[in-house]
Design a protein around this motif. Structure first.
Motif, mmCIF file in Angstrom:
data_model
loop_
_atom_site.group_PDB
_atom_site.id
_atom_site.type_symbol
_atom_site.label_atom_id
_atom_site.label_comp_id
_atom_site.label_asym_id
_atom_site.label_seq_id
_atom_site.Cartn_x
_atom_site.Cartn_y
_atom_site.Cartn_z
ATOM 1 N N MET A 1 21.720 39.933 64.605
ATOM 2 C CA MET A 1 23.170 39.843 64.463
ATOM 3 C C MET A 1 23.832 40.395 65.713
ATOM 4 O O MET A 1 23.199 41.115 66.485
ATOM 5 N N THR A 2 25.094 40.039 65.919
ATOM 6 C CA THR A 2 25.763 40.460 67.151
ATOM 7 C C THR A 2 26.038 41.961 67.132
ATOM 8 O O THR A 2 25.824 42.637 68.134
ATOM 9 N N ASP A 3 26.526 42.473 66.021
ATOM 10 C CA ASP A 3 26.807 43.898 65.942
ATOM 11 C C ASP A 3 27.022 44.271 64.484
ATOM 12 O O ASP A 3 27.048 43.405 63.614
ATOM 13 N N TYR A 4 27.182 45.578 64.247
ATOM 14 C CA TYR A 4 27.484 46.031 62.895
ATOM 15 C C TYR A 4 28.824 45.473 62.455
ATOM 16 O O TYR A 4 29.767 45.436 63.238
ATOM 17 N N ILE A 5 28.938 45.083 61.172
ATOM 18 C CA ILE A 5 30.263 44.865 60.588
ATOM 19 C C ILE A 5 30.496 46.023 59.638
ATOM 20 O O ILE A 5 29.749 46.217 58.676
ATOM 21 N N THR A 6 31.475 46.852 59.951
ATOM 22 C CA THR A 6 31.752 47.989 59.088
ATOM 23 C C THR A 6 33.172 47.869 58.568
ATOM 24 O O THR A 6 34.032 47.285 59.211
ATOM 25 N N ALA A 7 33.391 48.435 57.389
ATOM 26 C CA ALA A 7 34.703 48.282 56.777
ATOM 27 C C ALA A 7 35.136 49.565 56.112
ATOM 28 O O ALA A 7 34.303 50.402 55.735
ATOM 29 N N PRO B 1 50.022 57.245 57.265
ATOM 30 C CA PRO B 1 48.898 56.403 56.875
ATOM 31 C C PRO B 1 47.774 57.245 56.282
ATOM 32 O O PRO B 1 47.658 58.437 56.582
ATOM 33 N N LEU B 2 46.965 56.635 55.428
ATOM 34 C CA LEU B 2 45.839 57.340 54.804
ATOM 35 C C LEU B 2 44.570 56.553 55.068
ATOM 36 O O LEU B 2 44.596 55.340 55.229
ATOM 37 N N LEU B 3 43.456 57.243 55.043
ATOM 38 C CA LEU B 3 42.182 56.594 55.283
ATOM 39 C C LEU B 3 41.316 56.689 54.038
ATOM 40 O O LEU B 3 41.304 57.734 53.367
ATOM 41 N N ASP B 4 40.598 55.615 53.730
ATOM 42 C CA ASP B 4 39.565 55.606 52.694
ATOM 43 C C ASP B 4 40.116 56.053 51.337
ATOM 44 O O ASP B 4 39.965 57.203 50.931
ATOM 45 N N LEU B 5 40.738 55.132 50.629
ATOM 46 C CA LEU B 5 41.401 55.478 49.380
ATOM 47 C C LEU B 5 40.451 55.431 48.189
ATOM 48 O O LEU B 5 39.513 54.633 48.162
ATOM 49 N N ASN B 6 40.706 56.281 47.210
ATOM 50 C CA ASN B 6 39.954 56.191 45.960
ATOM 51 C C ASN B 6 40.775 55.409 44.938
ATOM 52 O O ASN B 6 41.899 54.993 45.207
ATOM 53 N N THR B 7 40.212 55.199 43.745
ATOM 54 C CA THR B 7 40.859 54.326 42.766
ATOM 55 C C THR B 7 42.275 54.754 42.458
ATOM 56 O O THR B 7 43.194 53.942 42.413
ATOM 57 N N GLN B 8 42.449 56.053 42.261
ATOM 58 C CA GLN B 8 43.763 56.532 41.867
ATOM 59 C C GLN B 8 44.804 56.223 42.944
ATOM 60 O O GLN B 8 45.909 55.795 42.650
ATOM 61 N N GLU B 9 44.405 56.442 44.188
ATOM 62 C CA GLU B 9 45.325 56.153 45.285
ATOM 63 C C GLU B 9 45.565 54.649 45.425
ATOM 64 O O GLU B 9 46.677 54.215 45.688
ATOM 65 N N GLU B 10 44.504 53.872 45.205
ATOM 66 C CA GLU B 10 44.636 52.417 45.320
ATOM 67 C C GLU B 10 45.624 51.875 44.310
ATOM 68 O O GLU B 10 46.332 50.907 44.565
ATOM 69 N N GLN B 11 45.647 52.494 43.129
ATOM 70 C CA GLN B 11 46.539 51.981 42.095
ATOM 71 C C GLN B 11 47.996 52.303 42.386
ATOM 72 O O GLN B 11 48.888 51.611 41.907
ATOM 73 N N GLU B 12 48.232 53.339 43.139
ATOM 74 C CA GLU B 12 49.612 53.770 43.344
ATOM 75 C C GLU B 12 50.179 53.403 44.704
ATOM 76 O O GLU B 12 51.385 53.268 44.857
ATOM 77 N N LEU B 13 49.313 53.277 45.702
ATOM 78 C CA LEU B 13 49.815 53.123 47.064
ATOM 79 C C LEU B 13 49.426 51.779 47.642
ATOM 80 O O LEU B 13 48.430 51.189 47.234
ATOM 81 N N PRO B 14 50.221 51.304 48.575
ATOM 82 C CA PRO B 14 49.804 50.081 49.263
ATOM 83 C C PRO B 14 48.599 50.366 50.161
ATOM 84 O O PRO B 14 48.526 51.429 50.772
ATOM 85 N N TYR B 15 47.667 49.429 50.192
ATOM 86 C CA TYR B 15 46.479 49.656 51.020
ATOM 87 C C TYR B 15 45.930 48.321 51.484
ATOM 88 O O TYR B 15 46.278 47.261 50.950
ATOM 89 N N LEU B 16 45.080 48.400 52.496
ATOM 90 C CA LEU B 16 44.387 47.203 52.944
ATOM 91 C C LEU B 16 42.952 47.543 53.297
ATOM 92 O O LEU B 16 42.621 48.691 53.573
ATOM 93 N N THR B 17 42.095 46.540 53.240
ATOM 94 C CA THR B 17 40.701 46.706 53.618
ATOM 95 C C THR B 17 40.504 46.062 54.984
ATOM 96 O O THR B 17 40.888 44.914 55.176
ATOM 97 N N VAL B 18 39.942 46.818 55.916
ATOM 98 C CA VAL B 18 39.696 46.289 57.259
ATOM 99 C C VAL B 18 38.192 46.287 57.505
ATOM 100 O O VAL B 18 37.516 47.255 57.175
ATOM 101 N N GLY B 19 37.713 45.239 58.095
ATOM 102 C CA GLY B 19 36.326 45.192 58.529
ATOM 103 C C GLY B 19 36.301 44.834 59.996
ATOM 104 O O GLY B 19 36.936 43.861 60.394
ATOM 105 N N THR B 20 35.605 45.629 60.815
ATOM 106 C CA THR B 20 35.595 45.319 62.246
ATOM 107 C C THR B 20 34.178 45.102 62.727
ATOM 108 O O THR B 20 33.206 45.472 62.068
ATOM 109 N N LEU B 21 34.102 44.521 63.895
ATOM 110 C CA LEU B 21 32.811 44.220 64.501
ATOM 111 C C LEU B 21 32.479 45.329 65.493
ATOM 112 O O LEU B 21 33.197 45.530 66.464
ATOM 113 N N GLY B 22 31.387 46.026 65.242
ATOM 114 C CA GLY B 22 30.885 47.017 66.173
ATOM 115 C C GLY B 22 31.911 48.058 66.554
ATOM 116 O O GLY B 22 32.690 48.523 65.736
#
Lengths: 245, 293, 274
Positions: free
Chosen positions: C163-169, C187-208
């Motif tokens: 593969m070209t590189d790690y894909i991490t998210a 901004p917040l990093l790495d949300l748990n369920t409780q935070e996900e239910q209350e706050l806006p969030y997004l999932t990012v996956g990057t290459l290497g």
């Protein structure tokens, strides 16, 4: 005999005066007509009824719908996949592929035959077309062994037009009979390009300039979709040339 | 199952070559949409969107049913979409393809989950009676960019829709026909619109909008933004594909916002036109004639 | 619902005591199943997933082309097709709801992982074969898609697929709920369920280690002006995750050398100790 075009609908009665009656040759029925014994002819498609007194032939011509292969017609196909002896070639989307023997290319032998990747284009002639069988193609004239312009088409761009438009484009005198002047006009305007037309509604255009290919493709497709007359085609070409410069 | 049609090698190389030169086959600019036509049907809640050769039709209907037991105060709102063999023979009925799943999910996230329709307003008697609003999305022909056109059709149809008026006196619920009382619009909170960006080129650095079917086959990745005119993102989805620079995504978001405002204006204008057309004769004139007597 | 945002502004600490840019404990194991070609187990906080990779192998009989969830990169480029299956265990979340195979949300995740892999793996090296990725969700506590992507990356590395590189998210959120338009939101990093239910969030996956975004999924309403901040934090989180995953892979490599599973002559000139 009036030269006014006659339109028929499926099941219409055909006036007996329209059916050619050559004293010697048998009547040849083209597509869109069915012979109901003993002596009736029924149209099965809606379209223009065309008769050819010399060949004693009669057929219904439509400009829409999918292409149905007929023997002797020139088509542009896309290679789907290659088997041991034949290429599977698709003439129109979502239909059964036609077969193109790998040896029916100019000067092809078991050892030297063209290797075509899936997706490559070929200009070919239909040699066999039966209703319930896959059609067969050839890229070489069986009698002379010459390609006569058939064979793989490399580069360029493929445009889809209606079957009727393809027929008009392939007429020997397309300006007079088919009222298609758009290609001539484009050439007169100084564009240099090469085309190949397949009866299956495909138009292949090649040129050194990307812009020229796009202009030619657009001109043909617009003429086709809006069924423009000769004057409108000239206007369209002028407009496109203006945009180009 | 018939094979899905695939572009030939010549089409692939030429289209990509043209795009890398900044040209498109229909002579559009890279960031230009095809002409978009939106029209409404004679009935309320029918919207017909034409985007080039892509055509979708959305039809809204409503009926009174029992609400779900776990949500007694909410009405029912669902969006159904089907890609059948009418679009292309490779789509089969009852066997959803990837395109169909993603389209359904996207509409769900954009319109339903973002709370564009106030479902609480659909409740008539808590736990017993509520409106069930249903949008049927029909794809009539597909030539790329199904997502943007479908979303626009659904939003326009819902905003155009009128449900029968109701009244509650004690325990009795009365539903009035259109002749008795003028039907009422749905309680609509905001209008999200989707814009899809398609990436081309070796590193996905070339961005196109409103791709045709052929261009869609050749893209290396895509991202869909759903925004309303207030600049609220309702949904973003970049589901895999070639990785693109984060800065490019931020740029796309700004473009999507501008596009969303454009769509809002278009839908508003068409709705106003349609209301004007209906106002002339119709029910109101009939009723006012009666009042004059 | 208790809003953790109300307490956040007091001490700048989240409900689980983390600061805004803290990841939860990330624990992972590689090569957990002997029977599989590649496997991994990954925990991000209380989100626990397992991944098994089979292949590249001959396509199994009965595995039809184009079935849902096994969406694949068709086209004339002959290469391995990738099939992703996600199974969410009934006991993984609080409400014990059974999710069928036809759940659209799960199918969307399958397609996302499949497409992210298809663009990253060198599938053209394995024509006419299939790579099957099976993911099992054992416990859910937010950042589910991110955990699935990370576990897949580890398992694919274990299977030795180029593969070209790690894909991490990872996920990134914002402390202010979508209704409010205040600019002071962190901004917040790495949300748990409780935070996900209350706050806006997004999932990012990057290459290497690059800033290139392979996956970006946002399902909540958020002001467009806040996207940039969230994305930057998310991309930064992905780099942290990459370092952690890289450490796990290297640790496994060292162990394999020590055990003699890799012969000295097969070792590359690269030192694993760096």
């Amino acid at each position: 005999m009036s030269s006014e075009p006659v339109f028929v609908l499926p099941g219409d009665h055909i006036d007996p005066s329209l059916i050619p009656s050559h004293p010697k040759k048998p009547v040849r029925l083209g597509p869109g007509l069915r012979h109901v014994p003993p002596s009736d002819l029924l149209p099965t498609l809606a379209g223009q009824l065309v008769t050819d007194r010399q060949k004693n032939a009669i057929r219904v011509e439509t400009s829409n719908g999918r292409y149905i292969p007929r023997v002797g017609e020139l088509v542009i196909g896309t290679i789907n996949k290659s088997a041991s002896e034949v290429y599977f070639v698709s003439l129109s989307d979502y239909t059964a592929p036609a077969l193109l023997p790998q040896l029916s290319f100019e000067s092809a032998t078991k050892k030297t035959r063209p290797i075509l990747a899936p997706g490559a284009l070929v200009y070919a002639r239909v040699t066999l077309a039966n209703k319930h069988m896959d059609a067969e193609l050839e890229c070489v004239s069986a009698s002379t062994g010459k390609a006569d312009g058939l064979g793989p088409l490399v580069g360029g761009m493929l445009f889809t037009v209606s079957v009727g438009m393809a027929r008009l484009l392939m007429m020997p005198k397309k300006a007079q009979q088919g009222k298609v002047v758009v290609l001539d006009e484009l050439a007169d305007a100084g564009l240099q390009f090469e085309t190949a037309t397949g009866r299956n509604g495909r138009l292949w255009v090649d040129s050194d300039s990307t812009k020229t290919i796009i202009v030619v493709g657009r001109a043909i497709q617009e003429t086709d979709q809006k069924s423009l007359g000769a004057d409108e085609q000239r206007k369209l070409v002028k407009k496109l040339i203006k945009e180009l410069s | 199952m018939p094979r899905e049609a695939e572009p030939s090698l010549s089409e692939r190389t030429f289209t990509l070559q043209a795009i890398s030169e900044g040209l498109r086959l229909d002579s559009r600019k890279l960031d230009q949409f095809r002409p978009l036509e939106l029209s409404f049907g004679d009935e309320y809640g029918v919207a017909d969107v034409k985007l080039g050769k892509t055509r979708v039709l959305a039809k809204v209907s409503a009926e009174v049913t029992v609400p779900f037991s776990d949500r007694p105060f909410d009405g029912i709102f669902q969006i159904t979409s089907e890609l059948g063999p009418m679009v292309a023979p490779s789509f089969e009925v009852n066997r959803p393809t990837e395109t169909e799943i993603l389209l359904a999910r996207l509409l769900e996230k954009t319109i339903r989950r973002s709370g564009a329709l106030d479902t609480e307003s659909l409740c008539l008697i808590a736990g017993q009676k509520c409106w069930s609003v249903r949008v049927d999305l029909h794809i009539l022909s597909a030539d790329g960019n199904l997502i943007d056109s479908s979303c626009l059709a659904v939003v326009a149809a819902l905003r155009h829709f009128r449900r029968p008026d109701t009244s509650i006196e004690g325990e009795t619920l009365t539903i009035y026909t259109a002749a008795e009382r003028e039907p009422v619009p749905l309680s609509w909170l905001h209008s999200p619109f989707c814009t899809t960006f398609d990436f081309f080129g070796e590193d996905g650095e070339i961005v196109l909008v409103d791709t045709t079917w052929l261009e869609e086959q050749l893209r290396v990745g895509s991202v869909t933004f759903s925004l309303n005119k207030h600049g609220e993102i309702c949904q973003i989805s970049k589901l895999g594909g070639k990785p693109v620079e984060a800065t490019l995504i931020i740029q796309c978001a700004q473009m999507a916002l501008a596009k969303s405002k454009e769509f809002t204006d278009l839908v508003d204008a068409r709705l106003a036109e349609d209301a004007k057309r209906r106002d002339k004769g119709g029910l109101m004139a009939e009723l006012s004639a009666e009042n004059e007597r | 619902m208790p809003l953790d945002t109300s307490t956040y502004s007091l001490a700048l600490l989240r409900i689980d005591g983390r600061r805004w840019n803290d990841l939860r404990r990330l624990h992972a194991q590689i090569h957990t199943q002997d029977a599989a070609d590649g496997s991994s187990y990954l925990e991000m906080g209380h989100t626990k997933v397992m991944c098994v990779v089979t292949g590249p192998a001959e396509p199994q009989a009965g595995q039809k082309k184009g079935t849902v969830g096994s969406a694949q990169a068709t086209g004339q480029k002959e290469g391995a097709s990738i099939v992703v299956n996600v199974v969410v265990a009934g006991f993984s979340s609080v409400d014990r709801k059974r999710r069928g195979r036809n759940d659209r949300r799960i199918q969307e995740m399958e397609i996302t992982i499949q497409k992210a892999l298809a663009a990253n793996l060198h599938t053209h090296l394995f024509p006419h074969s299939t790579i099957t990725v099976s993911l099992h969700v054992l416990s859910q506590d937010g950042s589910l898609l991110a955990a699935l992507i990370n576990a897949t990356t580890l398992a694919v590395i274990d299977a030795g697929i180029p593969m070209t590189d790690y894909i991490t998210a990872c996920t990134a959120g914002s402390t202010s709920s979508y209704a409010a338009g205040d600019d002071a939101a962190d901004p917040l990093l790495d949300l748990n369920t409780q935070e996900e239910q209350e706050l806006p969030y997004l999932t990012v996956g990057t290459l290497g280690d690059s800033d290139k975004v392979a996956v970006l999924v946002c399902e909540s309403r958020v002001q467009v002006s806040r996207l940039e901040g969230m994305l930057v934090v998310g991309v930064d989180g992905c780099k942290q995750v990459r370092r952690l995953l890289d450490g796990i892979v290297k640790q496994k490599g060292r162990k394999m050398i020590k055990e003699g599973a890799v012969r000295r002559s097969d070792m590359m000139a690269v030192s694993l100790d760096d």
